[in-house]
Write a protein that holds these residues in place. Structure first.
Motif, PDB file in Angstrom:
ATOM      1  N   SER A  76       0.819  -1.216   0.000  1.00 22.84           N
ATOM      2  CA  SER A  76       0.000   0.000   0.000  1.00 22.84           C
ATOM      3  C   SER A  76       0.854   1.268   0.000  1.00 22.84           C
ATOM      4  N   ILE A  77       2.174   1.098   0.189  1.00 24.27           N
ATOM      5  CA  ILE A  77       3.088   2.244   0.289  1.00 24.27           C
ATOM      6  C   ILE A  77       4.288   1.993  -0.630  1.00 24.27           C
ATOM      7  N   PRO A  78       4.069   2.013  -1.952  1.00 26.49           N
ATOM      8  CA  PRO A  78       5.124   1.627  -2.878  1.00 26.49           C
ATOM      9  C   PRO A  78       6.374   2.506  -2.742  1.00 26.49           C
ATOM     10  N   ASP A  79       7.521   1.891  -2.958  1.00 25.10           N
ATOM     11  CA  ASP A  79       8.806   2.604  -3.042  1.00 25.10           C
ATOM     12  C   ASP A  79       9.328   3.148  -1.719  1.00 25.10           C
ATOM     13  N   ILE A  80       8.638   2.900  -0.620  1.00 27.37           N
ATOM     14  CA  ILE A  80       9.174   3.347   0.669  1.00 27.37           C
ATOM     15  C   ILE A  80       9.534   2.115   1.482  1.00 27.37           C
ATOM     16  N   ARG A  81      10.781   2.037   1.900  1.00 28.69           N
ATOM     17  CA  ARG A  81      11.252   0.927   2.718  1.00 28.69           C
ATOM     18  C   ARG A  81      12.055   1.519   3.869  1.00 28.69           C
ATOM     19  N   GLU A  82      11.716   1.124   5.081  1.00 24.38           N
ATOM     20  CA  GLU A  82      12.401   1.680   6.250  1.00 24.38           C
ATOM     21  C   GLU A  82      12.626   0.593   7.291  1.00 24.38           C
ATOM     22  N   PHE A  88       3.394   0.400   8.911  1.00 26.19           N
ATOM     23  CA  PHE A  88       4.775   0.409   9.427  1.00 26.19           C
ATOM     24  C   PHE A  88       5.329   1.824   9.537  1.00 26.19           C
ATOM     25  N   THR A  89       4.792   2.727   8.725  1.00 25.98           N
ATOM     26  CA  THR A  89       5.265   4.114   8.780  1.00 25.98           C
ATOM     27  C   THR A  89       4.853   4.794  10.097  1.00 25.98           C
ATOM     28  N   ASP A  90       3.796   4.266  10.730  1.00 26.62           N
ATOM     29  CA  ASP A  90       3.381   4.805  12.033  1.00 26.62           C
ATOM     30  C   ASP A  90       4.422   4.514  13.107  1.00 26.62           C
ATOM     31  N   LYS A  91       5.277   3.504  12.864  1.00 27.52           N
ATOM     32  CA  LYS A  91       6.229   3.043  13.883  1.00 27.52           C
ATOM     33  C   LYS A  91       7.575   3.753  13.785  1.00 27.52           C
ATOM     34  N   LEU A  92       7.714   4.639  12.791  1.00 31.16           N
ATOM     35  CA  LEU A  92       9.005   5.297  12.591  1.00 31.16           C
ATOM     36  C   LEU A  92       9.181   6.459  13.567  1.00 31.16           C
ATOM     37  N   SER A  93      10.432   6.881  13.719  1.00 35.23           N
ATOM     38  CA  SER A  93      10.730   8.006  14.610  1.00 35.23           C
ATOM     39  C   SER A  93      10.115   9.283  14.035  1.00 35.23           C
ATOM     40  N   PRO A  94       9.852  10.283  14.889  1.00 31.47           N
ATOM     41  CA  PRO A  94       9.290  11.554  14.394  1.00 31.47           C
ATOM     42  C   PRO A  94      10.147  12.161  13.273  1.00 31.47           C
ATOM     43  N   LEU A  95      11.451  12.012  13.380  1.00 32.75           N
ATOM     44  CA  LEU A  95      12.341  12.561  12.349  1.00 32.75           C
ATOM     45  C   LEU A  95      12.128  11.848  11.015  1.00 32.75           C
ATOM     46  N   LYS A  96      12.148  10.514  11.058  1.00 33.12           N
ATOM     47  CA  LYS A  96      11.924   9.714   9.839  1.00 33.12           C
ATOM     48  C   LYS A  96      10.573  10.030   9.223  1.00 33.12           C
ATOM     49  N   ARG A 144       8.945  12.799   9.397  1.00 38.63           N
ATOM     50  CA  ARG A 144       9.020  14.107   8.729  1.00 38.63           C
ATOM     51  C   ARG A 144       9.716  13.982   7.384  1.00 38.63           C
ATOM     52  N   LEU A 145      10.759  13.146   7.348  1.00 36.89           N
ATOM     53  CA  LEU A 145      11.546  13.003   6.123  1.00 36.89           C
ATOM     54  C   LEU A 145      10.751  12.367   4.984  1.00 36.89           C
ATOM     55  N   ILE A 146       9.823  11.465   5.305  1.00 35.09           N
ATOM     56  CA  ILE A 146       9.094  10.783   4.227  1.00 35.09           C
ATOM     57  C   ILE A 146       7.689  11.352   4.000  1.00 35.09           C
ATOM     58  N   LYS A 147       7.317  12.386   4.759  1.00 31.00           N
ATOM     59  CA  LYS A 147       5.955  12.913   4.679  1.00 31.00           C
ATOM     60  C   LYS A 147       5.570  13.323   3.255  1.00 31.00           C
ATOM     61  N   GLY A 148       6.476  13.986   2.580  1.00 29.93           N
ATOM     62  CA  GLY A 148       6.200  14.442   1.217  1.00 29.93           C
ATOM     63  C   GLY A 148       5.907  13.284   0.276  1.00 29.93           C
ATOM     64  N   LEU A 179       4.835  10.286   1.168  1.00 35.56           N
ATOM     65  CA  LEU A 179       3.562   9.669   1.564  1.00 35.56           C
ATOM     66  C   LEU A 179       2.375  10.475   1.006  1.00 35.56           C
ATOM     67  N   ASP A 180       2.482  11.799   1.083  1.00 38.05           N
ATOM     68  CA  ASP A 180       1.414  12.655   0.538  1.00 38.05           C
ATOM     69  C   ASP A 180       1.232  12.402  -0.953  1.00 38.05           C
ATOM     70  N   LYS A 181       2.371  12.250  -1.652  1.00 36.46           N
ATOM     71  CA  LYS A 181       2.296  11.995  -3.090  1.00 36.46           C
ATOM     72  C   LYS A 181       1.584  10.669  -3.380  1.00 36.46           C
ATOM     73  N   ILE A 182       1.928   9.636  -2.586  1.00 34.37           N
ATOM     74  CA  ILE A 182       1.268   8.336  -2.790  1.00 34.37           C
ATOM     75  C   ILE A 182      -0.234   8.486  -2.611  1.00 34.37           C
ATOM     76  N   SER A 183      -0.641   9.191  -1.547  1.00 33.54           N
ATOM     77  CA  SER A 183      -2.079   9.317  -1.269  1.00 33.54           C
ATOM     78  C   SER A 183      -2.797  10.065  -2.386  1.00 33.54           C
ATOM     79  N   ARG A 184      -2.058  10.877  -3.138  1.00 30.34           N
ATOM     80  CA  ARG A 184      -2.674  11.614  -4.255  1.00 30.34           C
ATOM     81  C   ARG A 184      -2.517  10.881  -5.593  1.00 30.34           C
ATOM     82  N   GLY A 185      -1.958   9.656  -5.517  1.00 29.49           N
ATOM     83  CA  GLY A 185      -1.855   8.855  -6.736  1.00 29.49           C
ATOM     84  C   GLY A 185      -0.612   9.144  -7.559  1.00 29.49           C
ATOM     85  N   MET A 186       0.298   9.948  -7.003  1.00 31.69           N
ATOM     86  CA  MET A 186       1.514  10.286  -7.745  1.00 31.69           C
ATOM     87  C   MET A 186       2.609   9.270  -7.436  1.00 31.69           C
ATOM     88  N   VAL A 187       2.404   8.034  -7.905  1.00 33.56           N
ATOM     89  CA  VAL A 187       3.373   6.980  -7.670  1.00 33.56           C
ATOM     90  C   VAL A 187       3.230   5.930  -8.765  1.00 33.56           C
TER      91      VAL A 187
END
Ligand code: NI
Length: 196
Positions: free
Chosen positions: A107-113, A157-165, A167-171, A173-181
């Protein structure tokens, strides 16, 4: 039938899913479609909320992870034949040493942490014949279950990341939710733009 996979941003992924009964309509066909959808997308697990159904059901075939570089000999042994259906799963215990493993999600393509979780779990669930089982899992088998189990609890799994992480991937994630992936499987996007 291959179903579209719900992308990050859809509220169904944040909802705690409900238990089902043995007479749930079309269950056998649904499980068949989930296997087909998961294999088509090259996933090792798929939870019902990811195909838009908020029910406590997930499927796992961990065999591709037997070849993972982080797989221990005991992981390899277990994962080779680790193909299971989990219905109405309830986590009884999570224990053992914490360990870190790089997770991804269909559900979260291209993001691996890297995500840290306890290494041993005890789970109560029903198999595809609604036979109750209580089993202990460890290592990568436990890890895949923990990830899928989180889906039926409305956790990613993104809910389990540190606040810093986060923030780093927020942009991204927003793109994925808008179909830009780009993904090589069909996805379903929850677009707020409809309301504009
Ligand atoms: Ni996932």
């Amino acid at each position: 039938m291959i179903l579209p996979i719900v992308a990050y941003g859809d509220p169904v992924l944040k909802r705690k899913a409900l238990s089902i009964s043995e007479d749930y309509e079309g269950l056998e066909q649904l499980i068949e479609s989930m296997w087909e959808t998961m294999y088509h997308a090259h996933g090792v697990g798929l939870a019902a909320p990811q195909i838009g159904k908020s029910i406590r059901l997930f499927v796992i075939d961990g065999s591709p992870f037997a070849d993972d570089e982080d797989a221990t000999p005991s992981d390899q042994l277990v994962l080779k034949s680790f193909k299971k259906v989990f219905i109405n799963a309830e986590m009884i215990a999570e224990e053992g040493d914490d360990f870190s493993f790089t997770e991804g999600c269909l559900s979260i393509p291209d993001i691996r942490e890297d995500v840290t979780r306890p290494s041993v779990i005890r789970l109560r669930y029903l198999d595809e014949n609604f036979k109750e089982r209580v089993e202990e899992f460890s290592g990568l088998a436990a890890r895949i279950i923990q990830h899928e189990y989180d889906h039926i609890e409305g956790v990613l799994f993104t809910d389990k990341l540190s606040p810093l992480k986060k923030r780093l991937i927020k942009g991204r994630l927003d793109k994925i939710s808008r179909g830009m992936v780009d993904s090589d499987y069909r996805m379903k996007f929850y677009t707020k733009s409809k309301k504009r």
